[in-house]
Design a protein around this motif. Structure first.
Motif, PDB file in Angstrom:
ATOM      1  N   TYR A 132       0.840  -1.197   0.000  1.00 33.61           N
ATOM      2  CA  TYR A 132       0.000   0.000   0.000  1.00 33.61           C
ATOM      3  C   TYR A 132       0.875   1.246   0.000  1.00 33.61           C
ATOM      4  O   TYR A 132       1.734   1.408   0.866  1.00 33.61           O
ATOM      5  N   PRO A 133       0.668   2.142  -0.959  1.00 30.80           N
ATOM      6  CA  PRO A 133       1.536   3.319  -1.082  1.00 30.80           C
ATOM      7  C   PRO A 133       1.172   4.466  -0.149  1.00 30.80           C
ATOM      8  O   PRO A 133       1.743   5.546  -0.239  1.00 30.80           O
ATOM      9  N   GLY A 134       0.213   4.271   0.734  1.00 27.52           N
ATOM     10  CA  GLY A 134      -0.190   5.344   1.635  1.00 27.52           C
ATOM     11  C   GLY A 134      -1.264   6.215   1.014  1.00 27.52           C
ATOM     12  O   GLY A 134      -1.975   5.808   0.100  1.00 27.52           O
ATOM     13  N   ASP A 135      -1.366   7.427   1.503  1.00 28.38           N
ATOM     14  CA  ASP A 135      -2.387   8.352   1.045  1.00 28.38           C
ATOM     15  C   ASP A 135      -2.145   8.717  -0.421  1.00 28.38           C
ATOM     16  O   ASP A 135      -1.205   9.435  -0.753  1.00 28.38           O
ATOM     17  N   HIS A 136      -2.964   8.187  -1.279  1.00 31.25           N
ATOM     18  CA  HIS A 136      -2.799   8.376  -2.717  1.00 31.25           C
ATOM     19  C   HIS A 136      -4.182   8.325  -3.348  1.00 31.25           C
ATOM     20  O   HIS A 136      -5.012   7.505  -2.951  1.00 31.25           O
ATOM     21  N   PRO A 137      -4.460   9.179  -4.340  1.00 30.98           N
ATOM     22  CA  PRO A 137      -5.763   9.082  -5.005  1.00 30.98           C
ATOM     23  C   PRO A 137      -5.902   7.710  -5.675  1.00 30.98           C
ATOM     24  O   PRO A 137      -4.900   7.050  -5.956  1.00 30.98           O
ATOM     25  N   PRO A 138      -7.121   7.279  -5.928  1.00 32.74           N
ATOM     26  CA  PRO A 138      -7.309   5.958  -6.556  1.00 32.74           C
ATOM     27  C   PRO A 138      -6.528   5.845  -7.870  1.00 32.74           C
ATOM     28  O   PRO A 138      -6.440   6.795  -8.644  1.00 32.74           O
ATOM     29  N   PHE A 139      -5.977   4.690  -8.078  1.00 38.27           N
ATOM     30  CA  PHE A 139      -5.216   4.436  -9.300  1.00 38.27           C
ATOM     31  C   PHE A 139      -6.171   4.173 -10.454  1.00 38.27           C
ATOM     32  O   PHE A 139      -7.179   3.501 -10.304  1.00 38.27           O
ATOM     33  N   ILE A 193       4.230   5.803  -9.103  1.00 39.21           N
ATOM     34  CA  ILE A 193       4.798   5.205  -7.890  1.00 39.21           C
ATOM     35  C   ILE A 193       6.031   4.411  -8.307  1.00 39.21           C
ATOM     36  O   ILE A 193       5.967   3.605  -9.237  1.00 39.21           O
ATOM     37  N   THR A 194       7.142   4.641  -7.629  1.00 42.41           N
ATOM     38  CA  THR A 194       8.380   3.979  -8.045  1.00 42.41           C
ATOM     39  C   THR A 194       8.443   2.511  -7.624  1.00 42.41           C
ATOM     40  O   THR A 194       9.050   1.705  -8.307  1.00 42.41           O
ATOM     41  N   ARG A 195       7.822   2.151  -6.540  1.00 42.28           N
ATOM     42  CA  ARG A 195       7.918   0.750  -6.101  1.00 42.28           C
ATOM     43  C   ARG A 195       6.736  -0.075  -6.606  1.00 42.28           C
ATOM     44  O   ARG A 195       5.686   0.463  -6.983  1.00 42.28           O
ATOM     45  N   GLN A 196       6.922  -1.360  -6.585  1.00 43.15           N
ATOM     46  CA  GLN A 196       5.882  -2.292  -7.001  1.00 43.15           C
ATOM     47  C   GLN A 196       4.706  -2.204  -6.031  1.00 43.15           C
ATOM     48  O   GLN A 196       4.890  -2.180  -4.820  1.00 43.15           O
ATOM     49  N   LEU A 197       3.485  -2.203  -6.568  1.00 40.97           N
ATOM     50  CA  LEU A 197       2.284  -2.109  -5.734  1.00 40.97           C
ATOM     51  C   LEU A 197       1.793  -3.467  -5.256  1.00 40.97           C
ATOM     52  O   LEU A 197       1.178  -3.579  -4.200  1.00 40.97           O
ATOM     53  N   GLY A 198       2.038  -4.468  -6.055  1.00 41.21           N
ATOM     54  CA  GLY A 198       1.592  -5.811  -5.693  1.00 41.21           C
ATOM     55  C   GLY A 198       2.219  -6.841  -6.596  1.00 41.21           C
ATOM     56  O   GLY A 198       2.826  -6.514  -7.624  1.00 41.21           O
ATOM     57  N   SER A 199       2.088  -8.088  -6.195  1.00 43.92           N
ATOM     58  CA  SER A 199       2.615  -9.177  -7.018  1.00 43.92           C
ATOM     59  C   SER A 199       1.811 -10.445  -6.763  1.00 43.92           C
ATOM     60  O   SER A 199       1.123 -10.567  -5.745  1.00 43.92           O
ATOM     61  N   LEU A 200       1.928 -11.351  -7.701  1.00 39.58           N
ATOM     62  CA  LEU A 200       1.223 -12.620  -7.611  1.00 39.58           C
ATOM     63  C   LEU A 200       2.049 -13.661  -8.355  1.00 39.58           C
ATOM     64  O   LEU A 200       2.581 -13.376  -9.429  1.00 39.58           O
ATOM     65  N   LYS A 249       4.507 -15.239 -12.931  1.00 40.68           N
ATOM     66  CA  LYS A 249       4.771 -14.203 -11.927  1.00 40.68           C
ATOM     67  C   LYS A 249       4.341 -12.870 -12.520  1.00 40.68           C
ATOM     68  O   LYS A 249       4.732 -12.529 -13.634  1.00 40.68           O
ATOM     69  N   ILE A 250       3.540 -12.125 -11.755  1.00 43.83           N
ATOM     70  CA  ILE A 250       3.038 -10.840 -12.221  1.00 43.83           C
ATOM     71  C   ILE A 250       3.370  -9.776 -11.184  1.00 43.83           C
ATOM     72  O   ILE A 250       3.071  -9.945 -10.000  1.00 43.83           O
ATOM     73  N   GLY A 251       3.983  -8.703 -11.636  1.00 46.29           N
ATOM     74  CA  GLY A 251       4.220  -7.534 -10.795  1.00 46.29           C
ATOM     75  C   GLY A 251       3.305  -6.413 -11.255  1.00 46.29           C
ATOM     76  O   GLY A 251       3.137  -6.190 -12.454  1.00 46.29           O
ATOM     77  N   VAL A 252       2.681  -5.719 -10.309  1.00 46.90           N
ATOM     78  CA  VAL A 252       1.743  -4.638 -10.624  1.00 46.90           C
ATOM     79  C   VAL A 252       2.402  -3.299 -10.285  1.00 46.90           C
ATOM     80  O   VAL A 252       2.911  -3.122  -9.172  1.00 46.90           O
ATOM     81  N   HIS A 253       2.375  -2.377 -11.250  1.00 48.70           N
ATOM     82  CA  HIS A 253       3.028  -1.075 -11.104  1.00 48.70           C
ATOM     83  C   HIS A 253       2.101   0.049 -11.566  1.00 48.70           C
ATOM     84  O   HIS A 253       1.130  -0.195 -12.278  1.00 48.70           O
ATOM     85  N   ASN A 254       2.451   1.268 -11.175  1.00 48.84           N
ATOM     86  CA  ASN A 254       1.796   2.485 -11.645  1.00 48.84           C
ATOM     87  C   ASN A 254       2.902   3.475 -11.978  1.00 48.84           C
ATOM     88  O   ASN A 254       3.917   3.524 -11.277  1.00 48.84           O
ATOM     89  N   GLU A 255       2.711   4.258 -13.030  1.00 47.86           N
ATOM     90  CA  GLU A 255       3.776   5.166 -13.475  1.00 47.86           C
ATOM     91  C   GLU A 255       4.102   6.253 -12.452  1.00 47.86           C
ATOM     92  O   GLU A 255       5.177   6.843 -12.485  1.00 47.86           O
TER      93      GLU A 255
END
Length: 149
Positions: free
Chosen positions: A29-36, A69-76, A61-67
């Motif tokens: 969880y990236p903290g206080d952030h508007p919805p992606f 946020i520098t770190r990975q948001l989730g993975s599976l 293996k799947i990594g979830v990112h947003n442009e």
């Protein structure tokens, strides 16, 4: 494991998905952030054969990112276990012990494993900040397998 020679020209008969295993999942969880609104996905697929069990294991293996946020948001990470009646005729092991299979079988296994990962990912991330991180449809053959050396 018994090593066999070059791959056969026949296709799989009675291909069966035996098991779906959730190997790992994480949320960061990236903290206080508007919805992606948009997500990017890193996808890695590997396969291995268990000759004595006549099974092919496909790991996604799947990594979830947003442009933004520098770190990975989730993975599976999931593993799909497949078998077929004519395993010995279709799946060969190369000198490194890796499966050597016809291209159409690889596409079928990858496509099935990716679709399965999409469903597991949705169920795992449902109700979280990654609820809308839905893996898009991916053309068969566009995700190539990583080779383990």
């Amino acid at each position: 494991m018994t090593k066999r020679s070059s791959p056969a020209k026949t296709g799989p008969q009675h291909l069966v998905l035996l098991a779906i295993d959730l190997l790992d999942s994480s949320l960061h969880y990236p903290g206080d952030h508007p919805p992606f609104e948009s997500f990017h996905f890193d996808i890695h697929i590997t396969s291995k054969a268990e000759d004595e069990k006549s099974q092919v294991l496909v790991t996604v293996k799947i990594g979830v990112h947003n442009e933004n946020i520098t770190r990975q948001l989730g993975s599976l990470t999931i593993n799909c276990t497949f078998t077929m009646n004519n395993f010995a005729d279709v799946v060969r092991l190369n000198a490194d012990g890796q499966p050597d299979m016809p291209d159409d079988l690889i596409e079928t296994l990858h496509s099935t494993a990716l679709s399965t990962a999409r469903g597991v990912m949705f169920a795992t991330f449902r109700g979280t900040f990654l609820h809308h991180a839905i893996l898009p449809l991916i053309a068969p053959g566009s995700v190539t397998e990583e080779k383990r050396l």
